[in-house]
Scaffold this active site. Structure first.
Site, PDB file in Angstrom:
ATOM      1  N   LYS A  65     -40.804  67.273  30.964  1.00 45.49           N
ATOM      2  CA  LYS A  65     -40.034  67.232  29.712  1.00 45.49           C
ATOM      3  C   LYS A  65     -38.592  66.748  29.910  1.00 45.49           C
ATOM      4  CE  LYS A  65     -42.809  70.607  27.307  1.00 45.49           C
ATOM      5  NZ  LYS A  65     -42.920  71.907  26.645  1.00 45.49           N
ATOM      6  N   GLY A 129     -36.435  77.317  31.369  1.00 48.73           N
ATOM      7  CA  GLY A 129     -36.938  75.973  31.682  1.00 48.73           C
ATOM      8  C   GLY A 129     -37.035  75.133  30.420  1.00 48.73           C
ATOM      9  N   MET A 215     -45.657  82.428  25.282  1.00 54.90           N
ATOM     10  CA  MET A 215     -45.847  81.013  24.944  1.00 54.90           C
ATOM     11  C   MET A 215     -47.098  80.453  25.616  1.00 54.90           C
ATOM     12  SD  MET A 215     -42.333  79.032  24.888  1.00 54.90           S
ATOM     13  CE  MET A 215     -40.801  79.779  24.547  1.00 54.90           C
TER      14      MET A 215
HETATM   15  N1  LIG Z   1     -47.615  77.244  23.514  1.00 52.69           N
HETATM   16  C1  LIG Z   1     -46.951  76.117  23.625  1.00 52.69           C
HETATM   17  O1  LIG Z   1     -47.003  75.239  22.765  1.00 52.69           O
HETATM   18  C2  LIG Z   1     -46.059  75.898  24.820  1.00 52.69           C
HETATM   19  C3  LIG Z   1     -45.105  74.872  24.774  1.00 52.69           C
HETATM   20  C4  LIG Z   1     -44.274  74.704  25.879  1.00 52.69           C
HETATM   21  C5  LIG Z   1     -44.430  75.507  27.007  1.00 52.69           C
HETATM   22  N2  LIG Z   1     -45.380  76.502  27.027  1.00 52.69           N
HETATM   23  C6  LIG Z   1     -45.529  77.374  28.209  1.00 52.69           C
HETATM   24  O2  LIG Z   1     -44.259  77.882  28.552  1.00 52.69           O
HETATM   25  C7  LIG Z   1     -44.179  78.112  29.972  1.00 52.69           C
HETATM   26  C8  LIG Z   1     -42.914  77.511  30.564  1.00 52.69           C
HETATM   27  O3  LIG Z   1     -42.978  76.083  30.481  1.00 52.69           O
HETATM   28  P1  LIG Z   1     -41.704  75.190  30.901  1.00 52.69           P
HETATM   29  O4  LIG Z   1     -42.000  73.809  30.451  1.00 52.69           O
HETATM   30  O5  LIG Z   1     -40.437  75.806  30.451  1.00 52.69           O
HETATM   31  O6  LIG Z   1     -41.751  75.277  32.501  1.00 52.69           O
HETATM   32  P2  LIG Z   1     -40.539  75.010  33.524  1.00 52.69           P
HETATM   33  O7  LIG Z   1     -39.545  74.068  32.934  1.00 52.69           O
HETATM   34  O8  LIG Z   1     -41.195  74.687  34.808  1.00 52.69           O
HETATM   35  O9  LIG Z   1     -39.780  76.444  33.634  1.00 52.69           O
HETATM   36  C9  LIG Z   1     -40.395  77.517  34.261  1.00 52.69           C
HETATM   37  C10 LIG Z   1     -39.629  78.795  33.976  1.00 52.69           C
HETATM   38  O10 LIG Z   1     -40.436  79.901  34.427  1.00 52.69           O
HETATM   39  C11 LIG Z   1     -39.683  80.677  35.361  1.00 52.69           C
HETATM   40  N3  LIG Z   1     -40.623  81.246  36.337  1.00 52.69           N
HETATM   41  C12 LIG Z   1     -41.605  80.601  37.012  1.00 52.69           C
HETATM   42  N4  LIG Z   1     -42.300  81.473  37.783  1.00 52.69           N
HETATM   43  C13 LIG Z   1     -41.730  82.694  37.593  1.00 52.69           C
HETATM   44  C14 LIG Z   1     -41.983  83.998  38.110  1.00 52.69           C
HETATM   45  N5  LIG Z   1     -42.984  84.226  38.987  1.00 52.69           N
HETATM   46  N6  LIG Z   1     -41.213  85.035  37.683  1.00 52.69           N
HETATM   47  C15 LIG Z   1     -40.202  84.820  36.784  1.00 52.69           C
HETATM   48  N7  LIG Z   1     -39.907  83.600  36.269  1.00 52.69           N
HETATM   49  C16 LIG Z   1     -40.670  82.545  36.669  1.00 52.69           C
HETATM   50  C17 LIG Z   1     -38.683  79.735  35.963  1.00 52.69           C
HETATM   51  O11 LIG Z   1     -37.613  80.486  36.495  1.00 52.69           O
HETATM   52  P3  LIG Z   1     -36.612  79.839  37.616  1.00 52.69           P
HETATM   53  O12 LIG Z   1     -35.608  79.049  36.833  1.00 52.69           O
HETATM   54  O13 LIG Z   1     -36.047  81.031  38.301  1.00 52.69           O
HETATM   55  O14 LIG Z   1     -37.471  78.987  38.517  1.00 52.69           O
HETATM   56  C18 LIG Z   1     -38.298  78.907  34.717  1.00 52.69           C
HETATM   57  O15 LIG Z   1     -37.392  79.602  33.899  1.00 52.69           O
HETATM   58  C19 LIG Z   1     -45.461  77.555  30.558  1.00 52.69           C
HETATM   59  O16 LIG Z   1     -46.366  78.634  30.765  1.00 52.69           O
HETATM   60  C20 LIG Z   1     -46.001  76.646  29.458  1.00 52.69           C
HETATM   61  O17 LIG Z   1     -47.410  76.556  29.483  1.00 52.69           O
HETATM   62  C21 LIG Z   1     -46.191  76.699  25.945  1.00 52.69           C
END
Ligand SMILES: NC(=O)c1ccc[n+]([C@@H]2O[C@H](COP(=O)([O-])OP(=O)(O)OC[C@H]3O[C@@H](n4cnc5c(N)ncnc54)[C@H](OP(=O)(O)O)[C@@H]3O)[C@@H](O)[C@H]2O)c1
Length: 271
Positions: A65, A129, A215
């Site tokens: 993204k 994120g 989410m």
């Molecule tokens: N339903 C929907 O339409 C929709 C839309 C968008 C996203 N999502 C979901 O939202 C989630 C995040 O997506 P994203 O695009 O933001 O991913 P991203 O940019 O990779 O960000 C990941 C986030 O998760 C944190 N994280 C990862 N593993 C962790 C753990 N074990 N404990 C605590 N924090 C952890 C990271 O923290 P750090 O900064 O410390 O690494 C970061 O804040 C995903 O599961 C995705 O499938 C759903």
């Protein structure tokens, strides 16, 4: 027939192709919609190849993204503010407009589909994120009393909250700093659940009658949905409704028609 796709890595699990196929049937729009496994080292090359095949628009998911935000030739105001793009729209020639429909998708699912009133509520969002960047501003525009953004890497939450300081009621923190706080709504926007894990949060975060919203979506209850149920959430929801709502808004941007979502959410729940 105009061609669209979702690009991410991994991508096999994505339900976007089913959703857009359902929207196309419902609206009669002549589109086809596929999935592309993006190369983490050459996202721009994958997008160029899609355009060369006459592709008209892309949904962008983890982990591309921010790269999509940098690649877009122009940005909608909401994508500009988010620093993340989940929808690319082909303009004339090979120029691309970037937009972000995650925030509208989350807010519509929470407030319209589920009937949660955000105004005046204490809201916690876990993560900082791409997904959280997309939804923070639209959540703030719904006037919660307080929005806390808490992330494992605290610095990212501080800097995200600092960029939103004009809203007043927002602050960032690390997960350990949540001790002693209580919320009416906790939204999990971390990727921890993709490995079946939970962010490390205190046990007493949820106020009486509070809701949990993950989410993430999966065929079974997610780890965070189970956390919500174990902590007596009035409702503990997954992100399937958000997924369909953000897709509907992307479809509107591409085709100029906003599909009905209720029947598509119901269809996906049954499968
Ligand atoms: N339903 C929907 O339409 C929709 C839309 C968008 C996203 N999502 C979901 O939202 C989630 C995040 O997506 P994203 O695009 O933001 O991913 P991203 O940019 O990779 O960000 C990941 C986030 O998760 C944190 N994280 C990862 N593993 C962790 C753990 N074990 N404990 C605590 N924090 C952890 C990271 O923290 P750090 O900064 O410390 O690494 C970061 O804040 C995903 O599961 C995705 O499938 C759903």
């Amino acid at each position: 027939m105009d061609s669209y796709a979702v690009i991410g890595n991994p991508i096999e699990h994505s339900r976007s192709p089913e959703i857009h196929a359902a929207f196309a049937r419902q609206t009669g729009e002549p589109i086809e919609y596929g999935r592309i496994l993006g190369n983490p080292d050459d996202f721009a090359g994958d997008v160029r190849a899609f355009l060369a095949r006459d592709g008209q628009g892309l949904n962008v998911t983890v982990p591309f993204k921010e790269q999509a935000w940098r690649l877009a030739d122009e940005l909608s105001p909401r994508a500009h503010g988010a620093g993340a793009v989940n929808t690319l729209i082909r303009l004339d020639g090979n120029r691309l407009r970037g937009d972000n429909t995650d925030g509208v998708g989350l807010v519509r699912d929470l407030t319209v589909n589920q009937g949660f009133r955000l105004a005046g509520k204490r809201v916690l969002i876990l993560g900082a994120g791409g997904a959280v960047r997309g939804v923070a501003r639209p959540l703030l525009e719904a006037s919660p009393r307080r929005l806390i953004i808490a992330n494992r890497t605290a610095a990212k939450a501080y800097s995200l909250a600092a960029g939103l300081a004009n809203y007043g009621q927002v602050a960032g923190c690390g997960l350990a700093e949540l001790a002693g706080m209580q919320f009416d709504l906790i939204i999990n926007g971390t990727a921890a659940g993709l490995q079946g894990r939970l962010p490390e949060i205190p046990d007493d975060l949820l106020a009486k009658g509070g809701w949990c919203y993950d989410m993430l979506y999966a065929r079974e209850a997610t780890a965070f949905q189970r956390w919500g149920r174990a902590h007596r959430a009035a409702r503990s929801l997954d992100g399937l409704g958000m997924l369909v709502e953000q897709a509907a808004e992307s479809f509107r941007l591409w085709r100029g028609v906003l599909p009905e979502t209720a029947e598509v959410i119901a269809m996906l729940r049954q499968q």
